[in-house]
Design an enzyme around this catalytic site. Structure first.
Site, PDB file in Angstrom:
ATOM      1  N   LYS A 145      15.024  52.769  18.106  1.00  0.00           N
ATOM      2  CA  LYS A 145      16.104  53.009  16.987  1.00  0.00           C
ATOM      3  C   LYS A 145      17.407  52.916  18.132  1.00  0.00           C
ATOM      4  CE  LYS A 145      16.295  53.741  12.981  1.00  0.00           C
ATOM      5  NZ  LYS A 145      15.894  53.083  11.956  1.00  0.00           N
ATOM      6  N   THR A 196      10.176  53.821  14.450  1.00  0.00           N
ATOM      7  CA  THR A 196      11.834  54.497  14.977  1.00  0.00           C
ATOM      8  C   THR A 196      12.465  54.930  13.992  1.00  0.00           C
ATOM      9  OG1 THR A 196      12.616  52.169  13.740  1.00  0.00           O
ATOM     10  CG2 THR A 196      12.085  51.272  15.669  1.00  0.00           C
ATOM     11  N   HIS A 244      44.663  39.125  33.086  1.00  0.00           N
ATOM     12  CA  HIS A 244      45.755  38.458  33.761  1.00  0.00           C
ATOM     13  C   HIS A 244      47.171  38.748  32.828  1.00  0.00           C
ATOM     14  CE1 HIS A 244      42.597  36.704  36.168  1.00  0.00           C
ATOM     15  NE2 HIS A 244      41.815  36.031  34.647  1.00  0.00           N
TER      16      HIS A 244
END
Length: 286
Positions: free
Chosen positions: A12, A57, A240
């Site tokens: 899960k 689950t 950057h």
């Protein structure tokens, strides 16, 4: 040629848990994202659809909530160990459990008022398997920036190289770090704060000729200051910053106005470890 089932697991993912501890008028708040993955004798469900060994689950999700009520929630590492050990101990077909946790910080504004602290996310991964138990702590999205004390030059050039060398640049990154503990017993909160502070201090105080050099400095500072940590892996995206050309407006730009780049970006990854610590019994990942 035979076709066989390879390694597999199921679980899960991203069970959202908020636990309020009400101690009189002053409350405490813990906010977690919990993912559980189980492995073991699960071939039958893949090969024949036999679910006799498949713990639902949904049961894993319910266990997270029930344990939060029955046992409380301390550090992410402590709660993860509790859950992983439970699944391996109570399900004979399960031999391994990995519990990953993200902990979202909240800043106290009053006895029962809070404001989300959004500068980074604390993480933890707990592994329980036949090879043993392992705790990996970490953080992600810790954005740091040095406005100077950074250079980049002396690199190889070919026909496709356009990047100019520089002895003065902004260095910024969003730290994603994971560190493996020597054991499953520690003061998790104190250890986490110490490791985070060590990384930040190294970033601030390292004159950087490359982001790779900064990565090694950050990892070394953690290991030098935290004896309970065996090794650390860092992933540092180079955020950057490009100098804006203001000449069309007849303006100079003495390293003051920049474009914050989004993508693409350089990604520097590396592991800093101790030469006297045995390698991990189980693989662990960023």
């Amino acid at each position: 040629m035979a076709i066989v089932l390879g390694s597999n697991r199921y679980g899960k993912a991203e069970t959202r848990l908020v636990r309020v501890t009400r101690a009189g008028d002053t409350h405490a708040l813990i906010d977690l994202n919990v993912s559980v993955a189980l492995s073991g004798e699960l071939a039958a469900t893949h090969l024949t659809g036999d679910n006799a060994g498949v713990l639902p689950t949904d049961t894993m999700k319910n266990t997270v909530y029930a344990f939060a009520r029955e046992h409380g929630v301390g550090s992410p590492e402590e709660f993860g160990l509790l859950l992983a050990r439970h699944f391996v101990a109570t399900q004979p077909q399960v031999t391994g459990a990995v519990v990953g946790l993200e902990s979202f910080g909240w800043e106290r504004l009053g006895p029962h008022s809070f404001r989300r602290a959004g500068d980074f996310v604390r993480t933890a991964t707990v592994i329980v398997s036949p090879a043993g138990e392992q705790v990996v702590s970490g953080l992600k999205d810790l954005v740091l920036l040095n406005s100077t004390a950074s250079e980049f030059h002396g690199y190889p050039r070919d026909r496709y190289t356009t990047l100019p060398e520089t002895t003065e640049r902004i260095l910024s990154t969003a730290v994603d770090a994971r560190w493996r503990h020597r054991s499953t017993a520690a003061d998790w909160d104190e250890s986490f704060e110490g490791a985070k502070d060590a990384m930040v201090n190294a970033f601030v105080n390292t004159y950087s000729y490359s982001l790779q050099q900064t990565l090694f400095s950050m990892g070394s500072r953690v290991l030098d200051s935290r004896s309970e940590i065996a090794e650390i892996r860092l992933a540092l995206p180079n955020k950057h910053h490009y100098l804006v050309d203001l000449s069309p407006f007849e303006l100079e730009n003495p390293n003051e106005v920049f474009i914050a780049g989004d993508r693409p970006y350089g990604l520097i990854e590396g592991t800093v470890t101790r030469d006297d610590v045995p390698p991990a019994a189980m693989e662990w990942y960023l």
